[in-house]
Write a protein that holds these residues in place. Structure first.
Motif, short mmCIF file in Angstrom:
data_model
loop_
_atom_site.label_atom_id
_atom_site.label_comp_id
_atom_site.label_asym_id
_atom_site.label_seq_id
_atom_site.Cartn_x
_atom_site.Cartn_y
_atom_site.Cartn_z
N PRO A 88 -13.22 -5.11 6.70
CA PRO A 88 -11.93 -4.84 7.12
C PRO A 88 -10.87 -6.07 6.69
N SER A 89 -9.73 -5.73 6.21
CA SER A 89 -8.37 -6.68 5.81
C SER A 89 -7.27 -6.37 6.62
N PRO A 90 -7.28 -7.45 7.56
CA PRO A 90 -5.82 -7.45 8.55
C PRO A 90 -4.62 -7.37 7.61
N GLN A 91 -4.71 -7.95 6.42
CA GLN A 91 -3.37 -7.77 5.73
C GLN A 91 -3.43 -6.22 5.19
N MET A 92 -4.09 -5.41 4.63
CA MET A 92 -4.20 -4.25 4.29
C MET A 92 -3.87 -3.20 5.45
N ILE A 93 -4.57 -3.37 6.43
CA ILE A 93 -4.17 -2.57 7.72
C ILE A 93 -2.86 -2.63 8.27
N GLY A 94 -2.27 -4.07 8.08
CA GLY A 94 -0.86 -4.18 8.30
C GLY A 94 -0.01 -3.45 7.67
N LEU A 95 -0.26 -3.35 6.37
CA LEU A 95 0.48 -2.29 5.19
C LEU A 95 0.24 -0.94 5.73
N TYR A 96 -0.86 -0.68 6.15
CA TYR A 96 -1.18 0.71 6.39
C TYR A 96 -0.21 1.19 7.70
N VAL A 97 -0.37 0.27 8.61
CA VAL A 97 0.37 0.63 9.90
C VAL A 97 1.72 0.75 9.58
N ALA A 98 2.44 -0.29 8.79
CA ALA A 98 3.90 -0.25 8.26
C ALA A 98 3.99 1.22 7.59
N ASP A 99 3.22 1.61 6.73
CA ASP A 99 3.22 2.95 6.08
C ASP A 99 3.35 4.11 6.99
N LEU A 100 2.43 4.05 8.04
CA LEU A 100 2.52 5.28 8.94
C LEU A 100 3.86 5.25 9.76
N ALA A 101 4.60 4.19 10.03
CA ALA A 101 5.71 3.94 10.83
C ALA A 101 7.14 4.26 9.95
N HIS A 139 -0.99 -10.36 10.73
CA HIS A 139 -0.78 -9.60 9.86
C HIS A 139 -0.70 -8.14 10.66
N ILE A 140 -1.47 -7.80 11.64
CA ILE A 140 -1.32 -6.52 12.18
C ILE A 140 -0.56 -6.58 13.24
N ALA A 141 -0.91 -7.60 14.43
CA ALA A 141 -0.19 -7.69 15.66
C ALA A 141 1.55 -7.68 15.42
N THR A 142 2.03 -8.63 14.49
CA THR A 142 3.34 -8.61 14.52
C THR A 142 4.11 -7.58 13.90
N VAL A 143 3.44 -7.01 13.02
CA VAL A 143 3.87 -5.61 12.31
C VAL A 143 4.03 -4.29 13.46
N LEU A 144 2.89 -4.67 14.19
CA LEU A 144 2.96 -3.45 15.33
C LEU A 144 4.04 -3.77 16.50
N ALA A 145 4.35 -5.02 16.91
CA ALA A 145 5.27 -5.46 17.79
C ALA A 145 6.55 -5.07 17.18
N GLY A 146 6.75 -5.33 15.90
CA GLY A 146 8.17 -4.93 15.05
C GLY A 146 8.25 -3.31 15.33
N ILE A 147 7.38 -2.63 15.16
CA ILE A 147 7.26 -1.21 15.28
C ILE A 147 7.62 -0.58 16.61
N ARG A 148 6.99 -1.60 17.65
CA ARG A 148 7.11 -1.00 18.93
C ARG A 148 8.68 -1.21 19.37
N ARG A 149 9.26 -2.42 19.06
CA ARG A 149 10.47 -2.93 19.29
C ARG A 149 11.74 -2.03 18.78
N LYS A 150 11.06 -1.37 17.45
CA LYS A 150 12.45 -0.50 16.79
C LYS A 150 12.21 0.75 16.90
N HIS A 151 11.06 1.28 17.15
CA HIS A 151 10.85 2.78 17.28
C HIS A 151 10.44 3.30 18.61
N ALA A 152 9.82 2.35 19.62
CA ALA A 152 9.40 2.98 20.84
C ALA A 152 10.15 3.79 21.49
N ARG A 153 9.58 4.71 22.06
CA ARG A 153 10.60 5.69 22.92
C ARG A 153 9.79 6.09 24.15
N PRO A 154 10.35 6.42 25.27
CA PRO A 154 9.97 7.04 26.52
C PRO A 154 8.82 7.91 26.13
#
Length: 369
Positions: A88-101, A139-154
């Motif tokens: 597992p590479s946190p850097q690559m998974i961070g990119l993967y998560v960003a791609d999903l969003a 590399h994962i947590a900050t990307v996911l936090a940004g996605i939550r902040r920008k895209h999270a909906r009820p």
């Protein structure tokens, strides 16, 4: 990283493709084996098979299926980008998560909840392969936090089926064998506040089948008795008491008794398929998808929310509408609803209550305003 992007990158977990799967993409249960320094024997080999069976049973079948699809999707994404999913590479998974969003062409971005579920699937798959995914890595947590902040909906909630709705729905069903079965499914699901998987996993008795998710007991009592369900639910074993209704037309216990009697079911799954001509019950357990289809079809037939186009009506209701309907309609103390639904917290129960009195406790007036 290669510039090309594939529509499948943000596809749902169930998406399939023809990409080859190497040995590391096999089912996690296959990783359970003897230590390399231990010689095999008939007894030990059988125990390995037994351990694999328990490993497969550690999560629900649908969960295992989703996690397998998550891993397959991530492994394919890695191959397209010219990298490897292991280790597992946190850097690559961070990119993967960003791609999903990120939406791609006609493919929309995944929701925050789906992305988090994908991460859970990857964590589980890595654990089965002897690795640990550091989800708190920046590399994962900050990307996911940004996605939550920008895209999270009820969360989008399904419409609750109210008492007048469920009565109209069962009234559309015929009184042949299929109609008796489907009437029992709707009424038991509604009165029990059951998930669709809990409905179809019921057996007549304890230990009737290996894939049982619980069993039923029809009991007599001072107030007319009812049905006691013992369920192997998401939060553990629990009992659900379903009392008799005020009339035979709306009574879930009577509907269940009628189905069992005329279908001649006294062993095995409670809810099974019917023969093509509709004259006899088969042995095959119904899929939970039948419950969702049944709810949608009877909602249409009963004319519920006829003010909306058919497509919107179908999107509003699902098998979960039965569970939300009971929570929204039962005029009892909230703690009884919470126990009945098997919720750990009252807050979760309130999410299901679409029609509760939200201002019964008025802190504004209590504060003197």
């Amino acid at each position: 990283m290669a510039p090309e992007r594939e529509k499948s990158t943000s596809a749902p977990s169930g998406t399939t493709d023809d990409a080859p799967i190497d040995e590391r993409d096999q089912a996690a249960s296959e990783t359970i084996s003897l230590p390399p320094h231990v010689a095999g024997s008939g007894t030990l080999d059988r125990l390995v098979d037994t351990a694999r069976g328990y490993a497969e049973a550690s999560a629900a079948k649908n969960t295992n299926k989703a996690y397998a699809a998550d891993w397959k999707h991530f492994a394919r994404w890695c191959r397209l980008k010219g990298t490897d999913p292991l280790p597992p590479s946190p850097q690559m998974i961070g990119l993967y998560v960003a791609d999903l969003a990120t939406p791609t062409g006609n493919t929309p971005a995944l929701s925050v909840a789906t992305i988090e579920r994908r991460l859970s699937g990857l964590s589980w798959n890595y654990a089965q392969r002897g690795f640990t995914l550091a989800r708190k890595d920046r590399h994962i947590a900050t990307v996911l936090a940004g996605i939550r902040r920008k895209h999270a909906r009820p969360p989008v909630q399904k419409e609750a089926i109210l008492p007048e709705d469920i009565l109209a729905m069962v009234a559309t069903l015929p009184f042949d064998l299929r109609g008796l079965r489907d009437r029992a499914i709707l009424l038991i699901g509604y009165a029990g506040g059951l998930r669709r998987s809990e409905i179809v996993s019921l057996d007549v008795h304890k230990d009737d089948t290996p894939d049982s998710g619980g069993w039923i007991e029809i009991l007599d009592g001072r107030d007319g008795g009812g049905t006691l369900l013992t369920l192997d639910a998401k939060t553990g074993w629990r009992e659900v008491e379903i009392g008799r209704g005020s009339s035979e037309q709306s009574c879930p216990v009577h509907a269940l008794e009628q189905w069992l009697h005329f279908a001649k079911i006294d062993f095995g799954p409670v809810f099974v398929r019917c023969s093509r001509d509709g004259t006899r019950a088969m042995e095959t357990r119904l899929s939970d998808k039948h419950v969702a289809r049944l709810v949608k079809q009877t909602v249409l037939d009963a004319g519920i929310r006829a003010d909306l186009p058919e497509k919107e009506r179908l999107a509003l209701f699902s098998g979960h509408s039965l569970r939300a309907g009971l929570a929204s309609s039962a005029e009892v103390d909230e703690r009884y609803v919470q126990k009945h639904l098997g919720h750990v917290s009252a807050e979760m129960t309130r999410r299901y209550q679409r029609r509760r009195d939200r201002f019964r406790v008025n802190l504004t007036r209590a504060a003197g305003l």
